[in-house]
Structures are given as structure tokens and as C-alpha cells.
Design an enzyme around this catalytic site. Structure first.
Site, PDB file in Angstrom:
ATOM      1  N   CYS A   1      13.006  -5.513  -4.520  1.00 62.84           N
ATOM      2  CA  CYS A   1      13.985  -4.513  -4.943  1.00 62.84           C
ATOM      3  C   CYS A   1      13.436  -3.093  -5.098  1.00 62.84           C
ATOM      4  O   CYS A   1      13.253  -2.395  -4.121  1.00 62.84           O
ATOM      5  CB  CYS A   1      14.706  -4.976  -6.203  1.00 62.84           C
ATOM      6  SG  CYS A   1      16.209  -3.990  -6.440  1.00 62.84           S
TER       7      CYS A   1
ATOM      8  N   ASN B   1       8.677 -11.163 -12.095  1.00 61.20           N
ATOM      9  CA  ASN B   1       9.739 -11.150 -11.097  1.00 61.20           C
ATOM     10  C   ASN B   1       9.031 -11.434  -9.763  1.00 61.20           C
ATOM     11  O   ASN B   1       8.309 -10.580  -9.251  1.00 61.20           O
ATOM     12  CB  ASN B   1      10.414  -9.765 -11.122  1.00 61.20           C
ATOM     13  CG  ASN B   1      11.675  -9.739 -10.293  1.00 61.20           C
ATOM     14  OD1 ASN B   1      11.858 -10.537  -9.391  1.00 61.20           O
ATOM     15  ND2 ASN B   1      12.541  -8.786 -10.594  1.00 61.20           N
TER      16      ASN B   1
ATOM     17  N   LYS C   1       6.578  -8.655  -8.372  1.00 59.54           N
ATOM     18  CA  LYS C   1       7.111  -7.289  -8.277  1.00 59.54           C
ATOM     19  C   LYS C   1       6.229  -6.277  -9.014  1.00 59.54           C
ATOM     20  O   LYS C   1       5.915  -6.453 -10.195  1.00 59.54           O
ATOM     21  CB  LYS C   1       8.523  -7.286  -8.862  1.00 59.54           C
ATOM     22  CG  LYS C   1       9.265  -5.972  -8.763  1.00 59.54           C
ATOM     23  CD  LYS C   1      10.701  -6.161  -9.274  1.00 59.54           C
ATOM     24  CE  LYS C   1      11.554  -4.940  -9.195  1.00 59.54           C
ATOM     25  NZ  LYS C   1      12.948  -5.205  -9.604  1.00 59.54           N
TER      26      LYS C   1
ATOM     27  N   GLU D   1      16.200 -11.310  -4.559  1.00 53.98           N
ATOM     28  CA  GLU D   1      15.462 -11.203  -5.830  1.00 53.98           C
ATOM     29  C   GLU D   1      16.170 -12.056  -6.891  1.00 53.98           C
ATOM     30  O   GLU D   1      17.401 -12.031  -6.975  1.00 53.98           O
ATOM     31  CB  GLU D   1      15.490  -9.729  -6.271  1.00 53.98           C
ATOM     32  CG  GLU D   1      14.925  -9.475  -7.667  1.00 53.98           C
ATOM     33  CD  GLU D   1      15.167  -8.025  -8.142  1.00 53.98           C
ATOM     34  OE1 GLU D   1      16.202  -7.418  -7.785  1.00 53.98           O
ATOM     35  OE2 GLU D   1      14.300  -7.522  -8.874  1.00 53.98           O
TER      36      GLU D   1
ATOM     37  N   GLU E   1      14.772  -4.945 -17.262  1.00 47.47           N
ATOM     38  CA  GLU E   1      13.653  -5.564 -16.544  1.00 47.47           C
ATOM     39  C   GLU E   1      12.317  -5.294 -17.225  1.00 47.47           C
ATOM     40  O   GLU E   1      11.439  -6.147 -17.246  1.00 47.47           O
ATOM     41  CB  GLU E   1      13.594  -5.064 -15.101  1.00 47.47           C
ATOM     42  CG  GLU E   1      14.519  -5.797 -14.157  1.00 47.47           C
ATOM     43  CD  GLU E   1      14.151  -5.538 -12.718  1.00 47.47           C
ATOM     44  OE1 GLU E   1      13.107  -6.017 -12.272  1.00 47.47           O
ATOM     45  OE2 GLU E   1      14.930  -4.847 -12.037  1.00 47.47           O
TER      46      GLU E   1
ATOM     47  N   ASN F   1      18.690  -6.518  -6.316  1.00 46.12           N
ATOM     48  CA  ASN F   1      19.845  -6.495  -7.226  1.00 46.12           C
ATOM     49  C   ASN F   1      19.988  -5.034  -7.596  1.00 46.12           C
ATOM     50  O   ASN F   1      19.269  -4.530  -8.469  1.00 46.12           O
ATOM     51  CB  ASN F   1      19.552  -7.274  -8.511  1.00 46.12           C
ATOM     52  CG  ASN F   1      19.571  -8.774  -8.308  1.00 46.12           C
ATOM     53  OD1 ASN F   1      20.579  -9.423  -8.516  1.00 46.12           O
ATOM     54  ND2 ASN F   1      18.435  -9.329  -7.908  1.00 46.12           N
TER      55      ASN F   1
HETATM   56  N1  CDV Z   1      16.386  -4.826  -9.445  1.00 47.11           N
HETATM   57  C1  CDV Z   1      15.998  -3.553  -9.215  1.00 47.11           C
HETATM   58  O1  CDV Z   1      14.813  -3.285  -9.091  1.00 47.11           O
HETATM   59  N2  CDV Z   1      16.968  -2.615  -9.172  1.00 47.11           N
HETATM   60  C2  CDV Z   1      16.699  -1.205  -9.005  1.00 47.11           C
HETATM   61  C3  CDV Z   1      17.726  -0.374  -9.745  1.00 47.11           C
HETATM   62  C4  CDV Z   1      17.714  -0.641 -11.180  1.00 47.11           C
HETATM   63  C5  CDV Z   1      17.501   1.087  -9.479  1.00 47.11           C
HETATM   64  C6  CDV Z   1      16.669  -0.779  -7.543  1.00 47.11           C
HETATM   65  O2  CDV Z   1      15.745  -0.063  -7.176  1.00 47.11           O
HETATM   66  O3  CDV Z   1      17.590  -1.119  -6.787  1.00 47.11           O
END
Ligand code: CDV
Length: 307
Positions: A174, A112, A129, A54, A148, A199
Site C-alpha cells: 500500500c 502488516n 510493510k 493488503e 496503522e 487499502n
Molecule cells: N493502507 C495504506 O497504507 N493506506 C494509505 C493511505 C492511508 C494514505 C495509502 O497510501 O493508500
């Protein structure tokens, strides 16, 4: 009729190209060079598809409060962009496909985003996303933010799948991996390979602070359950390590089978490549068995989920 493994195996060699810390002062060109190094290693191992994470092109900037002007440098206005063109060129030379997550600045806003690029360098899939975590406003008592929701609009693409690399491919980004709906939407479309970049801040994420000790467990839980319950392979790719003193992102890049087993996983928090030759026909073991959707699903009883 019972499915027999090795009947007509369809194999794909995939690689997860994990990236370690990217420091704030690292240029886009330097990051792309690191990505190319990983791609070259993937090609040496004869992988056909290399997956990046990501927002793979910069430090994970949502931890910082930035002005609109400062934000611009983290976003790509086109794809390929001038900075990522060398990645596309090298991939084409090597005859390898890739998946890339990046911060997209489009005419209708910031997203994203991730793309799937085939071995000829053509973008064959694009995903934005859906589940955007964090806050839109900075939290004053927090040393690191997760902004975000300030920097990205909620994605509008939905969970599509693409026929590419000899199989059916889907993408998630993510936080999406934690939601069963993400996997199910692709599962219903017969997905055989889901690619997810992440991330994941290990300690400071306010909404998960009381159980941050379980972060790695929850990562595996989400990936393994998503794969098993939908009979799909997945490649999960991290951006990891200590990006700034005290700001640590989780690693655990992994390749997971349709049976829910992790078949390869990174054990370091730096640039790393994990790869596996995956048997796509193994998906049928689940899709035609315990999770034969046509036979056993009860959508008439699931209406609450979307109401
Ligand atoms: N980049 C993300 O989406 N991170 C989220 C954190 C913030 C909980 C994740 O689900 O890993």
C-alpha cells in the site's frame, strides 16, 4: 546490442484478485471462500499467479479504535493459519501460485505482511510493510481513524526480491507504492514484477483531505512511475468499496507494464479479477535502455537520500 522483442519471450500469466467490501461481521472462513472463488476463476483463465491485497482476510480494521484483545481476531499467528490452510490447499490442487497480504502476529510484534507462495504451496518470500501511515493515537474529530501506526510495527525485512515464477519478484504494501525508494531498492536488484496490495480510503484520510479528488490519479501516478523508472511489471490489487456507510476504499486494481502503461484495470468496486499475460523480457527494453543503471546512474550524487 539492441534488444529485440520476441527474441526469447518469457511469459507469465498474472491475475489481480480484487476484493470488495468485507463487513465487520464476516467470518474469516467466509472471506477465504471469496478468495478461493477468485483463485478458481484465475485458474479457469489459466493464470499462474494470483495476487490478493493488503490485509486481505478481514475488514480494514485500522479505521476502528480497538483494544489489544479485540485486535487479536484480525491477526494470524502462523502462516498457513488454520483459517488460510484451505487457500493453500486449493492453490496446490490447482497448481497456481499466490500472493497474500495479512496482519501478522509474531513473537516480536504485529506487522502488516505479505507472502509469495509458489505453485507447490511453499512460502518463497515474505515482506513486512516499511512505510506505516496514519496515527498511533485516535484523532477525536475524525469519524474514521487510520490507526496503522498503533497496530503495526514498521517492517524490518527491507525490499528483497525473489527468483520465482520464472522471474524476479518483489513485494510492497500500500503506502510503500508512493515512495520512489521502495521501487528503486527493488529496481537495483533487477526486479521484473512488483506485487502491491492496497487499502486506500478515498475521502476521510486526514493528511490527504485537501486533494482527495486526486486519489485515483495519485494511485496511477505512483504505480506507473514506479514501473517505468525501474523497468518492471507490477500487479496492484485493491481492497475496495464501501465497507461501512461513509467509509469508502479505492479500487483500480491494475497491471502495469515496464513502459508505464496500464494494460488491465478493474472498473468496479467489488470482487473482481483482472489478468494479463505479461512479457517479462519487455523489462529489458527499459533496463538496457533509458534506465540502464550501470551506465547512467550517479549514486555518488545521491548520498543525500540516505543521509
Ligand atoms: N493502507 C495504506 O497504507 N493506506 C494509505 C493511505 C492511508 C494514505 C495509502 O497510501 O493508500
Amino acid at each position: 546490442m539492441r534488444f529485440t522483442l520476441n527474441e526469447s519471450p518469457r511469459k507469465l500469466h498474472v491475475a489481480a484478485a480484487q476484493i470488495g467490501p468485507i463487513y465487520e461481521n464476516e467470518s474469516r472462513g467466509e472471506v477465504v471462500e471469496r478468495l478461493i472463488d477468485l483463485m478458481e476463476e484465475a485458474a479457469r483463465r489459466k493464470a499462474q499467479l494470483v495476487c490478493y491485497t493488503e490485509c486481505a482476510l478481514s475488514t480494514f480494521f485500522p479505521r476502528m479504535l480497538l483494544s489489544d484483545e479485540e485486535l487479536l481476531k484480525y491477526f494470524e499467528k502462523s502462516m498457513p493459519s488454520p483459517a488460510t490452510q484451505p487457500l493453500f490447499d486449493r492453490a496446490k490442487d490447482l497448481g497456481i501460485g499466490f500472493h497474500l497480504g495479512y496482519a501478522e502476529l509474531s513473537e516480536d510484534g504485529r506487522y502488516n505482511t505479505s507472502i509469495l507462495v509458489d505453485a507447490e504451496g511453499r512460502i518463497v518470500g515474505k515482506y513486512r510493510k516499511a512505510h506505516i501511515p496514519g496515527t498511533a493515537e485516535p484523532v477525536p474529530e475524525q469519524r474514521f481513524q487510520h490507526l496503522e501506526r498503533r497496530y503495526f510495527k514498521e517492517g524490518d525485512t527491507g525490499f528483497k526480491v525473489w527468483d520465482a515464477f520464472g522471474c524476479r519478484v518483489g513485494m510492497a504494501i500500500c503506502n510503500d507504492r508512493r515512495w520512489p525508494e521502495t521501487w528503486r531498492c527493488m529496481g537495483i536488484q533487477g526486479v521484473e514484477l512488483v506485487i502491491v496490495g492496497w487499502n486506500t480510503p478515498l475521502t476521510h484520510y486526514r493528511k490527504a483531505k485537501s486533494y482527495s479528488r486526486l486519489a485515483e490519479f495519485h494511485n496511477k501516478l505512483s504505480m506507473q512511475a514506479g514501473c517505468y523508472q525501474n523497468g518492471t511489471w507490477a500487479v496492484g490489487v485493491a481492497h475496495c468499496g464501501e465497507e461501512e456507510p461513509g467509509y469508502i476504499l479505492m479500487g483500480q486494481s491494475m497491471i502495469v507494464s515496464p513502459l508505464g502503461e496500464i494494460v488491465a484495470m478493474s472498473y468496479v468496486n467489488e470482487d473482481d479479477l483482472v489478468d494479463a499475460v505479461i512479457d517479462l523480457d519487455l523489462c529489458r527494453e527499459i533496463k538496457e535502455g533509458v534506465f540502464n543503471f550501470e551506465l547512467y546512474r550517479r549514486p555518488d550524487l545521491y548520498k543525500l537520500i540516505v543521509q
